[in-house]
Design an enzyme around this catalytic site. Structure first.
Site, mmCIF file in Angstrom:
data_model
loop_
_atom_site.group_PDB
_atom_site.id
_atom_site.type_symbol
_atom_site.label_atom_id
_atom_site.label_comp_id
_atom_site.label_asym_id
_atom_site.label_seq_id
_atom_site.Cartn_x
_atom_site.Cartn_y
_atom_site.Cartn_z
ATOM 1 N N HIS A 149 1.846 12.830 -7.112
ATOM 2 C CA HIS A 149 1.306 12.081 -5.977
ATOM 3 C C HIS A 149 2.100 10.779 -5.783
ATOM 4 O O HIS A 149 1.550 9.737 -5.444
ATOM 5 C CB HIS A 149 -0.180 11.760 -6.220
ATOM 6 C CG HIS A 149 -1.041 11.868 -4.994
ATOM 7 N ND1 HIS A 149 -1.781 12.987 -4.696
ATOM 8 C CD2 HIS A 149 -1.279 10.999 -3.978
ATOM 9 C CE1 HIS A 149 -2.453 12.780 -3.570
ATOM 10 N NE2 HIS A 149 -2.147 11.576 -3.103
ATOM 11 N N ARG B 195 0.880 7.685 -7.730
ATOM 12 C CA ARG B 195 -0.273 6.932 -7.208
ATOM 13 C C ARG B 195 -1.583 7.320 -7.874
ATOM 14 O O ARG B 195 -2.613 6.729 -7.604
ATOM 15 C CB ARG B 195 -0.402 7.174 -5.697
ATOM 16 C CG ARG B 195 0.763 6.637 -4.920
ATOM 17 C CD ARG B 195 0.788 7.151 -3.501
ATOM 18 N NE ARG B 195 -0.138 6.517 -2.594
ATOM 19 C CZ ARG B 195 0.040 5.328 -2.027
ATOM 20 N NH1 ARG B 195 1.126 4.636 -2.304
ATOM 21 N NH2 ARG B 195 -0.840 4.824 -1.194
ATOM 22 N N ARG C 75 -4.750 1.601 -7.909
ATOM 23 C CA ARG C 75 -3.527 0.940 -7.424
ATOM 24 C C ARG C 75 -3.785 -0.563 -7.336
ATOM 25 O O ARG C 75 -4.341 -1.068 -6.369
ATOM 26 C CB ARG C 75 -3.099 1.546 -6.102
ATOM 27 C CG ARG C 75 -2.638 2.992 -6.281
ATOM 28 C CD ARG C 75 -1.943 3.517 -5.081
ATOM 29 N NE ARG C 75 -2.834 3.681 -3.964
ATOM 30 C CZ ARG C 75 -3.526 4.806 -3.694
ATOM 31 N NH1 ARG C 75 -3.404 5.862 -4.493
ATOM 32 N NH2 ARG C 75 -4.300 4.881 -2.643
ATOM 33 N N ASP D 38 8.285 16.966 -5.488
ATOM 34 C CA ASP D 38 8.363 15.659 -4.821
ATOM 35 C C ASP D 38 8.201 14.551 -5.836
ATOM 36 O O ASP D 38 7.821 14.781 -6.980
ATOM 37 C CB ASP D 38 7.326 15.547 -3.690
ATOM 38 C CG ASP D 38 5.907 15.206 -4.165
ATOM 39 O OD1 ASP D 38 5.730 14.618 -5.240
ATOM 40 O OD2 ASP D 38 4.963 15.541 -3.430
ATOM 41 N N GLY E 177 7.694 11.458 0.638
ATOM 42 C CA GLY E 177 6.576 10.689 1.193
ATOM 43 C C GLY E 177 7.059 9.331 1.682
ATOM 44 O O GLY E 177 7.327 9.122 2.860
ATOM 45 N N ARG E 178 7.253 8.408 0.727
ATOM 46 C CA ARG E 178 7.616 7.039 1.115
ATOM 47 C C ARG E 178 8.868 6.958 1.987
ATOM 48 O O ARG E 178 8.887 6.174 2.948
ATOM 49 C CB ARG E 178 7.783 6.167 -0.133
ATOM 50 C CG ARG E 178 6.463 5.929 -0.864
ATOM 51 C CD ARG E 178 6.672 5.055 -2.091
ATOM 52 N NE ARG E 178 5.461 4.890 -2.875
ATOM 53 C CZ ARG E 178 5.059 5.741 -3.808
ATOM 54 N NH1 ARG E 178 5.760 6.834 -4.072
ATOM 55 N NH2 ARG E 178 3.947 5.520 -4.490
ATOM 56 N N TYR F 258 0.846 -1.205 0.000
ATOM 57 C CA TYR F 258 0.000 0.000 0.000
ATOM 58 C C TYR F 258 0.879 1.252 0.000
ATOM 59 O O TYR F 258 0.582 2.236 -0.672
ATOM 60 C CB TYR F 258 -0.945 -0.009 1.218
ATOM 61 C CG TYR F 258 -1.725 1.271 1.323
ATOM 62 C CD1 TYR F 258 -2.695 1.589 0.382
ATOM 63 C CD2 TYR F 258 -1.455 2.195 2.333
ATOM 64 C CE1 TYR F 258 -3.387 2.794 0.448
ATOM 65 C CE2 TYR F 258 -2.139 3.397 2.411
ATOM 66 C CZ TYR F 258 -3.108 3.685 1.461
ATOM 67 O OH TYR F 258 -3.778 4.879 1.516
ATOM 68 N N LYS G 208 -0.803 21.524 -4.445
ATOM 69 C CA LYS G 208 -0.057 20.261 -4.516
ATOM 70 C C LYS G 208 -0.559 19.421 -5.683
ATOM 71 O O LYS G 208 -1.757 19.157 -5.782
ATOM 72 C CB LYS G 208 -0.219 19.496 -3.204
ATOM 73 C CG LYS G 208 0.539 18.187 -3.176
ATOM 74 C CD LYS G 208 0.513 17.548 -1.801
ATOM 75 C CE LYS G 208 1.393 16.321 -1.746
ATOM 76 N NZ LYS G 208 0.817 15.175 -2.452
ATOM 77 N N ILE H 142 12.313 10.933 -4.642
ATOM 78 C CA ILE H 142 13.537 11.411 -3.971
ATOM 79 C C ILE H 142 13.967 10.370 -2.938
ATOM 80 O O ILE H 142 13.228 10.067 -2.006
ATOM 81 C CB ILE H 142 13.292 12.791 -3.332
ATOM 82 C CG1 ILE H 142 13.119 13.819 -4.455
ATOM 83 C CG2 ILE H 142 14.435 13.181 -2.378
ATOM 84 C CD1 ILE H 142 12.481 15.095 -4.041
HETATM 85 C C1 LIG Z 1 0.975 5.758 1.549
HETATM 86 C C2 LIG Z 1 0.864 7.126 0.950
HETATM 87 C C3 LIG Z 1 -0.218 7.933 1.284
HETATM 88 C C4 LIG Z 1 -0.322 9.221 0.740
HETATM 89 N N1 LIG Z 1 -1.376 10.021 1.123
HETATM 90 C C5 LIG Z 1 -1.450 11.302 0.654
HETATM 91 C C6 LIG Z 1 -2.477 12.173 1.096
HETATM 92 O O1 LIG Z 1 -3.314 11.828 1.927
HETATM 93 N N2 LIG Z 1 -2.518 13.443 0.561
HETATM 94 C C7 LIG Z 1 -1.590 13.861 -0.349
HETATM 95 O O2 LIG Z 1 -1.647 14.999 -0.806
HETATM 96 N N3 LIG Z 1 -0.586 13.059 -0.759
HETATM 97 C C8 LIG Z 1 -0.490 11.796 -0.281
HETATM 98 N N4 LIG Z 1 0.536 10.994 -0.697
HETATM 99 C C9 LIG Z 1 1.538 11.524 -1.650
HETATM 100 C C10 LIG Z 1 2.701 12.203 -0.924
HETATM 101 O O3 LIG Z 1 2.282 13.365 -0.253
HETATM 102 C C11 LIG Z 1 3.818 12.593 -1.899
HETATM 103 O O4 LIG Z 1 3.284 13.438 -2.905
HETATM 104 C C12 LIG Z 1 4.495 11.392 -2.556
HETATM 105 O O5 LIG Z 1 4.572 10.314 -1.656
HETATM 106 C C13 LIG Z 1 5.898 11.792 -3.005
HETATM 107 O O6 LIG Z 1 6.533 10.731 -3.647
HETATM 108 P P1 LIG Z 1 7.576 9.755 -2.904
HETATM 109 O O7 LIG Z 1 6.731 8.819 -2.080
HETATM 110 O O8 LIG Z 1 8.265 9.071 -4.012
HETATM 111 O O9 LIG Z 1 8.469 10.606 -2.045
HETATM 112 C C14 LIG Z 1 0.657 9.691 -0.165
HETATM 113 C C15 LIG Z 1 1.747 8.880 -0.482
HETATM 114 C C16 LIG Z 1 1.868 7.628 0.062
HETATM 115 C C17 LIG Z 1 3.076 6.789 -0.289
#
Ligand SMILES: Cc1cc2nc3c(=O)[nH]c(=O)nc-3n(C[C@H](O)[C@H](O)[C@H](O)COP(=O)(O)O)c2cc1C
Length: 415
Positions: free
Chosen positions: A301, A304, A188, A332, A355-356, A48, A277, A335
């Protein structure tokens, strides 16, 4: 070699005295932390975090775009190496933001509080997701000094919007991160294949996964049920919060027919900074700058949402050129190294968000794990700047593309 010489070579380490020491000995990169997270979490929960939409082309491209740029170091003295910068006009110890992620207590029982504390310790901002599993007020209470941003979707119902904005203001959040990339939820497929259900239900598979990951299962069972307390008022609290039907509605997304008018309306209602964003079109960035938006977070995102989408790094130079300093640019997606952050800043970003990487840290070791990930990125940034011959973030941004070559020749004329 004499016995004395051999003895001097033997250096048997005692057991690590703390979690951070253990992480420092075993995890030398974000990918090492990722592997630890993969061991701690059930496969469906790890996927997930890890997965992207459809064929995951956007997800892979996010990572591979960084490899398209190579460094061209220069010779010269480094003076007072410093990673400090500003973001949204305020100081930050690193040009890095912990980007919002929903459902965070699924990965570690300390969830968003652990992430917020690690962000505060590192001196960087944290964007809390609307779909966070901890109330926005609890994060404010646990980290009053933290630069806290709040993530929302554009909302068509102005009464509901104003209620939410009032609540965010009362809880003392500095900025809004407004999603413009979630009209519906990306497909996904790993989640469907894994039978990932939220909240985790006690099916045979879940019991087996829990038994194989007792640390994770115990953390989940001994804490409050996963819920979305920032939605109170929108969605009834209490038993509904653990109703799979509610989760399905949330995860499928509910389209609200909003457009630029709603962003302008938001600009009038919210006095603090607004970050759009998921803005990746230079035309959109120009409109945003024109209506007084403070920053864009160039993002897909994390791969995703829309598949086959441009990677944020690929589109960044176009946005930088069009925005021409009228607002800040955060980027983002993919990275995983301090050198990635250095590349994005050399291409004109003011800051990067992750994020991850911090979720891997959280899943691996709670707050210590998040801190370890931020430390790794910071050390890698310092080392990269040293080797490039750059002393600070201003010098990095001023030197810009002269420090980089694209493998297809993009940007060579600027050097
Ligand atoms: C498990 C997960 C949940 C996320 N939930 C949100 C969210 O609720 N709102 C949002 O704007 N972005 C969400 N994101 C996206 C992150 O804010 C970010 O844009 C993204 O993870 C950046 O890429 P990276 O994971 O390669 O660093 C989520 C990402 C992941 C991996």
């Amino acid at each position: 070699m004499k016995l004395r010489d051999i003895r001097s070579l033997v250096n048997i380490e005692g057991p690590a005295r703390s979690v951070s020491e253990r992480l420092a000995r075993t995890c030398h990169s974000v990918d090492d932390v990722r592997k630890l997270a993969a061991k701690r979490l059930p496969r469906s929960v790890f996927d997930y975090i890890e997965g992207g939409a459809e064929d995951e082309v956007s997800l892979r491209r996010n990572r591979s775009s960084f490899a398209d740029w190579s460094f061209v170091p220069r010779w010269g003295a480094i003076e007072n190496l410093d990673l400090g910068s500003t973001v949204l006009g305020e100081p930050t110890a690193l040009p890095v933001i912990l980007s919002p992620t929903g459902g965070t207590r699924l990965f570690h029982p300390d969830g968003e509080v652990a992430v917020a504390r690690a962000a505060l310790a590192a001196g960087i901002p944290y964007g809390l997701a609307h779909l966070s599993t901890t109330p926005m007020e609890s994060i404010a209470a646990s980290t009053p000094e933290l630069r806290r941003w709040f993530n929302i979707e554009p909302v068509a119902d102005k009464g509901a919007l104003q209620e939410l904005l009032d609540r965010i203001t009362r809880a003392g959040y500095e900025a809004l991160l407004v999603n413009v990339d979630c009209r519906t939820i990306g497909h996904r497929e790993r989640d469907y294949r894994n039978g990932f259900s939220a909240p985790p239900t006690l099916r045979a598979r879940t019991v087996v996964e829990g038994a194989l990951h007792p640390g994770w299962a115990w953390g989940l069972l001994r804490n409050d049920a996963i819920a979305f307390p920032n939605l109170d008022g929108t969605i009834p609290a209490g038993p509904m919060a653990s109703d799979p039907g509610m989760w399905r509605t949330l995860l499928a997304g509910s389209y609200e027919p909003t457009g630029w008018g709603d962003i302008e309306d938001l600009r009038r209602r919210w006095q603090g900074p607004i970050v759009l964003k998921g803005c990746v079109s230079a035309d959109d960035a120009a409109i945003a700058a024109g209506i007084g938006i403070d920053a864009v977070q160039v993002s897909n995102h994390g791969g995703r949402q829309l598949d086959h989408m441009t990677s944020p790094l690929d589109i960044l130079p176009e946005i930088v050129e069009r925005v021409d300093g009228r607002m800040e640019i955060i980027v983002d997606g993919g990275i995983r190294r301090g050198s990635d952050i250095v590349k994005a800043l050399a291409l004109g970003a003011d800051a990067c968000a992750i994020g991850r990487p911090y979720l891997y840290g959280l899943a691996a070791a709670g707050q210590d794990g998040v801190s370890h990930v931020v430390r790794l990125l910071s050390e890698e940034m310092s080392r990269t700047l040293m080797l490039l011959g750059i002393s600070n973030i201003k010098e990095l941004r001023d030197s810009g593309r002269a420090l980089l070559r694209h493998r297809n020749g993009m940007g060579d004329k600027q050097s």
